[in-house]
Design an enzyme around this catalytic site. Structure first.
Site, PDB file in Angstrom:
ATOM      1  CG  ASP A 222      19.079 -40.559  -1.259  1.00  0.00           C
ATOM      2  OD1 ASP A 222      19.754 -40.522  -0.172  1.00  0.00           O
ATOM      3  OD2 ASP A 222      18.144 -41.576  -1.284  1.00  0.00           O
ATOM      4  CG  HIS A 224      17.961 -42.147  -6.166  1.00  0.00           C
ATOM      5  ND1 HIS A 224      18.185 -43.485  -6.141  1.00  0.00           N
ATOM      6  CD2 HIS A 224      17.656 -41.789  -4.906  1.00  0.00           C
ATOM      7  CE1 HIS A 224      17.694 -44.040  -4.750  1.00  0.00           C
ATOM      8  NE2 HIS A 224      17.255 -42.861  -4.320  1.00  0.00           N
ATOM      9  CG  ASP A 251      19.715 -44.580  -1.650  1.00  0.00           C
ATOM     10  OD1 ASP A 251      20.201 -46.008  -1.711  1.00  0.00           O
ATOM     11  OD2 ASP A 251      18.643 -44.675  -1.621  1.00  0.00           O
ATOM     12  CG  ASP A 254      18.495 -48.717  -7.883  1.00  0.00           C
ATOM     13  OD1 ASP A 254      18.835 -49.294  -9.009  1.00  0.00           O
ATOM     14  OD2 ASP A 254      18.451 -49.586  -7.023  1.00  0.00           O
ATOM     15  NE  ARG A 255      13.175 -44.601  -6.342  1.00  0.00           N
ATOM     16  CZ  ARG A 255      12.017 -44.912  -6.596  1.00  0.00           C
ATOM     17  NH1 ARG A 255      11.305 -44.846  -7.481  1.00  0.00           N
ATOM     18  NH2 ARG A 255      11.355 -45.713  -5.458  1.00  0.00           N
ATOM     19  CG  ASN A 283      17.518 -47.867   0.565  1.00  0.00           C
ATOM     20  OD1 ASN A 283      18.115 -46.813   0.460  1.00  0.00           O
ATOM     21  ND2 ASN A 283      16.294 -48.393   0.129  1.00  0.00           N
ATOM     22  CG  HIS A 284      17.924 -47.430  -4.079  1.00  0.00           C
ATOM     23  ND1 HIS A 284      17.332 -48.123  -4.939  1.00  0.00           N
ATOM     24  CD2 HIS A 284      17.288 -47.155  -3.167  1.00  0.00           C
ATOM     25  CE1 HIS A 284      16.009 -47.948  -4.800  1.00  0.00           C
ATOM     26  NE2 HIS A 284      15.842 -47.191  -3.745  1.00  0.00           N
ATOM     27  CG  HIS A 332      21.078 -44.463   2.676  1.00  0.00           C
ATOM     28  ND1 HIS A 332      21.381 -43.446   2.002  1.00  0.00           N
ATOM     29  CD2 HIS A 332      19.953 -45.156   2.600  1.00  0.00           C
ATOM     30  CE1 HIS A 332      20.134 -43.542   0.930  1.00  0.00           C
ATOM     31  NE2 HIS A 332      19.338 -44.354   1.481  1.00  0.00           N
ATOM     32  NE  ARG A 382      12.192 -45.176   3.881  1.00  0.00           N
ATOM     33  CZ  ARG A 382      12.788 -44.493   2.966  1.00  0.00           C
ATOM     34  NH1 ARG A 382      12.472 -44.851   1.696  1.00  0.00           N
ATOM     35  NH2 ARG A 382      13.086 -43.395   3.083  1.00  0.00           N
ATOM     36  CG  HIS A 409      16.410 -43.936   3.695  1.00  0.00           C
ATOM     37  ND1 HIS A 409      16.411 -44.892   2.523  1.00  0.00           N
ATOM     38  CD2 HIS A 409      15.734 -44.360   4.310  1.00  0.00           C
ATOM     39  CE1 HIS A 409      15.866 -45.791   2.965  1.00  0.00           C
ATOM     40  NE2 HIS A 409      15.454 -45.703   3.922  1.00  0.00           N
TER      41      HIS A 409
END
Length: 477
Positions: A222, A224, A251, A254-255, A283-284, A332, A382, A409
């Site tokens: 990731d 991000h 990923d 995002d964030r 997943n993002h 991922h 999660r 992840h």
């Protein structure tokens, strides 16, 4: 029955957990809170504090369970309702979050911050309902009628011009523009998105790669939106070249506040070197997550709504896994709810028939699952997907002739972790995640001998823009 001594010892353990939490060492904090609970399971603050640490580690299912236990012990525990709402928001259980935010406001009617967060949540619920109402099952492609020739790049544009093919010169200029807070022209954004969407659409769901003599492949986890940390990987490890390939395991966005910069840079390299630069979906790279965690808002703020729609469609075209040298499966999330699934099932999966992963099925599991230390399978920490144990990993590797599964992840404090007797490897490449977690980043180099070399790195300074500036956020009460 617990004694006064047990309670005192548990309170001391909680204090150690609080200290670790203040130092942003979430796993150690959870360990102390768990020991406190084991010693004295009647204090709701132990569960509520552990819920907050689990939120920091994105273990939202565990956080919901802990907050619920705290509420069971104390029906008026405002922080527990708040943290349960935060956790439910994070996994898109917006209706459940709304109920808890309403409870906070009802119990503390003068809490201005709670009223603001309730209003945010209400807007989110309305937006989700609206998007579902207008959803068209067979919507036309966002790339349809995209007339690139009609978009003019005015003379005042001060960057390198992009013609029909990606060039290293354009990439070098783009990196400098991004470092200096500039964007690239929307025509070039659209060109990159269309070119890469076409390339990845035609790749198999599981890309199969060999590491040729005198070459090297680097696997990253990731990123991000942490653009400056991505550049640090390239500075330390070498920029992509004809002999040095990269695989980014989902990923990208995002964030962090430079998600468009990361996605466009990775896409530009994919266009420049399509056969030795690889991208797995995370997943993002999905619509629901992008709406809540900032990427949609960032696209609109820096470019326009069309940009997000094009990115969304390109994300849905990305491969879901990469098989390296027939020895390492890179995906991922992780493994599956049933031992019957094999590499052939991944090969046969028609990812184009289902743009978004949904709540169940092979695609969802590939993007969302996590390893656990216990044998067998368990519910997801999660609140989405599931967890799989070392026996599950062992059987999958043996049945498919693999040495290991490489996944991402999850934050790892050392940047990577080798679990399940060496058969499950997590790599995470966003150091000091969201500017709050004191983790290292890592990447893995793989040469022609298919040996794994782990490299750690630290976060580097970046402009003073907070993470998730384009995100719907629910801060701690």
């Amino acid at each position: 029955m617990a004694s006064a001594t047990d309670k005192a010892e548990a309170t001391a353990l909680k204090a150690k957990g609080n200290k670790a939490f203040q130092e942003h060492d979430w796993p150690t904090a959870i360990d102390y809170y768990t020991k406190a609970i084991d010693k004295y399971p009647y204090d709701p603050s132990f569960y509520c504090n552990r819920a907050q640490a689990n939120i920091k580690l994105e273990a939202y299912g565990y956080a919901i369970a802990d907050a619920s236990k705290a509420i069971e012990l104390d029906k008026d525990y405002i922080k527990a309702y708040w943290r349960r709402a935060v956790a439910n928001t994070a996994i898109l259980n917006s209706q459940d979050a709304l109920r808890d935010f309403k409870t906070v406001v009802r119990k503390e009617p003068n809490n201005r911050d709670a009223k603001l967060k309730l209003a945010e949540c209400e807007r989110l619920v309305k937006k989700i309902k609206f998007l579902k109402a207008i959803e068209v099952e067979d919507a036309p492609s966002a790339f349809e009628n995209l007339d690139l020739d009609s978009i003019e790049v005015d003379q005042s544009y001060d960057g390198v011009r992009l013609k029909d093919e990606m060039t290293q010169g354009f990439i070098d200029d783009m990196i400098e523009r991004f470092k200096n807070g500039k964007t690239i022209h929307k025509k070039y954004v659209f060109q990159i998105l269309k070119a890469v969407r076409d390339i990845v659409y035609n790749e198999p769901t599981m890309v199969e790669v060999e590491v040729a003599p005198d070459t090297q492949l680097t696997v990253c986890g990731d990123t991000h939106g942490q653009f400056f940390d991505l550049l640090e990987i390239f500075r330390l490890n070498g920029y992509p070249s004809d002999t040095h390939g990269y695989l980014f395991n989902g990923d990208f966005v995002d964030r962090g506040s430079w998600s468009t910069e990361i996605a466009l840079l990775l896409y530009a390299y994919k266009w420049l070197r399509p056969s030795f630069f690889f991208l797995n979906r995370g997943n993002h790279e999905t619509d629901d997550m992008n709406r809540v965690y900032g990427f949609e808002g960032e696209c609109k703020a820096k470019y326009n709504e069309k940009t997000f729609k094009l990115f969304s469609e390109s994300f849905s075209a990305l491969p879901l896994a990469t098989l390296i040298g027939k020895k390492y499966l890179v995906l991922h999330g992780g493994l599956f709810s049933d031992d019957k699934y094999t590499l052939d099932d991944i090969r046969k999966l028609d990812r184009h028939a289902q743009r978004q992963p949904g709540q169940a099925g092979l695609m969802m599991e590939m993007l969302w699952t996590d390893p656990q230390p216990q044998p067998g399978r368990g519910p997801s920490k999660r609140g989405v997907g599931l967890q799989f144990g070392p026996d599950v990993t062992k059987r999958f590797c043996e049945n498919n002739g693999l040495e290991a599964v490489i996944r991402s992840h999850e934050v790892r404090m050392d940047g990577y972790e080798v679990e399940h007797d060496g058969r499950c490897i997590t790599v995470f490449s966003a150091p000091k995640y969201c500017d709050t977690t004191e983790n290292k980043g890592a990447y893995i180099n793989i040469g022609p001998d298919l040996k794994l070399e782990y490299h750690q790195f630290d976060a580097v300074p970046h402009p003073d823009i907070k993470p998730m500036v384009s995100t719907i956020t629910f801060t701690s009460l």
